[in-house]
Design an enzyme around this catalytic site. Structure first.
Site, PDB file in Angstrom:
ATOM      1  N   LYS A   4       3.043  17.279   1.318  1.00  0.00           N
ATOM      2  CA  LYS A   4       2.820  16.571   0.049  1.00  0.00           C
ATOM      3  C   LYS A   4       2.240  15.184   0.288  1.00  0.00           C
ATOM      4  CE  LYS A   4       7.167  14.222  -0.176  1.00  0.00           C
ATOM      5  NZ  LYS A   4       8.279  13.777  -0.924  1.00  0.00           N
ATOM      6  N   THR A  61       4.743  12.478  -5.898  1.00  0.00           N
ATOM      7  CA  THR A  61       4.149  11.718  -4.795  1.00  0.00           C
ATOM      8  C   THR A  61       2.670  11.448  -5.038  1.00  0.00           C
ATOM      9  OG1 THR A  61       5.752  12.711  -3.285  1.00  0.00           O
ATOM     10  CG2 THR A  61       3.824  11.696  -2.281  1.00  0.00           C
ATOM     11  N   ARG A  68       3.746   5.407  -1.538  1.00  0.00           N
ATOM     12  CA  ARG A  68       3.064   4.755  -0.399  1.00  0.00           C
ATOM     13  C   ARG A  68       1.820   5.532   0.017  1.00  0.00           C
ATOM     14  NH1 ARG A  68       8.460   4.871   1.112  1.00  0.00           N
ATOM     15  NH2 ARG A  68       8.042   6.624   2.493  1.00  0.00           N
ATOM     16  N   ASN A  69       1.924   6.850   0.010  1.00  0.00           N
ATOM     17  CA  ASN A  69       0.797   7.666   0.454  1.00  0.00           C
ATOM     18  C   ASN A  69      -0.356   7.620  -0.548  1.00  0.00           C
ATOM     19  OD1 ASN A  69       1.714   9.008   3.040  1.00  0.00           O
ATOM     20  ND2 ASN A  69       3.465   9.309   1.698  1.00  0.00           N
ATOM     21  N   GLU A  94       3.656   8.217   5.512  1.00  0.00           N
ATOM     22  CA  GLU A  94       3.882   9.343   6.413  1.00  0.00           C
ATOM     23  C   GLU A  94       2.713  10.316   6.486  1.00  0.00           C
ATOM     24  OE1 GLU A  94       5.757   8.511   3.809  1.00  0.00           O
ATOM     25  OE2 GLU A  94       7.853   8.328   4.392  1.00  0.00           O
TER      26      GLU A  94
END
Length: 156
Positions: A4, A61, A68-69, A94
């Site tokens: 994801k 996400t 963050r991504n 990540e």
């Protein structure tokens, strides 16, 4: 669950390129298809992938304002270098190491010909991170992918 984050990088890149919500939605939908394909190859249960823990978490996400991504992808799409982005962040996106790790995993697990065509978003994000393609080139390649049945063949 790690894939994801790579899809969120792609969604953020689309946002940074100012491609609009339809393009972001298309990239997330196709990313979920890649997540399903890889998950099933690795033995995941379809219900887990397509439920709240899979696609639901992915949507949060990819579209969440604090992701963050997604934010990292948006900055890449605006032209910032990944090294500069990472140096400016106190937290880890990540999806950056995950994209590279997924390439190795896919190549070791899926022995079919041209796996890059089966997973264009994962390979495209890794290429963008590694400087092989620009964000715009990467998205042009993914969006040229012909229209087809995405996930309608889902069955238990």
């Amino acid at each position: 669950g790690a894939l994801k984050n790579v899809i969120a990088l792609a969604a953020g890149i689309a946002e940074g390129l100012q491609l609009g919500m339809n393009a972001r939605s298309a990239i997330v939908t196709r990313g979920c298809y890649e997540m399903r394909r890889l998950g099933l190859l690795l033995g995941a249960k379809q219900g887990t992938l397509t439920g709240l823990a899979g696609f639901g978490d992915t949507f949060g996400t990819c579209f969440g304002p604090m992701s963050r991504n997604r934010i990292t992808g948006e900055r890449i799409g605006r032209g910032e270098k990944i090294e500069d982005i990472q140096a400016s962040m106190s937290q880890v996106a990540e999806g950056v190491p995950t994209a590279r790790a997924l390439i190795k995993l896919i190549r070791n697990t899926d022995k079919s010909y041209r796996v890059d065509l089966k997973y264009p978003i994962i390979f495209g994000v890794a290429d963008i991170l590694d400087g092989v393609r620009t964000p715009r080139e990467g998205f042009q390649d993914v969006m040229r992918d012909p229209l087809r049945m995405e996930m309608y063949e889902l069955r238990d």
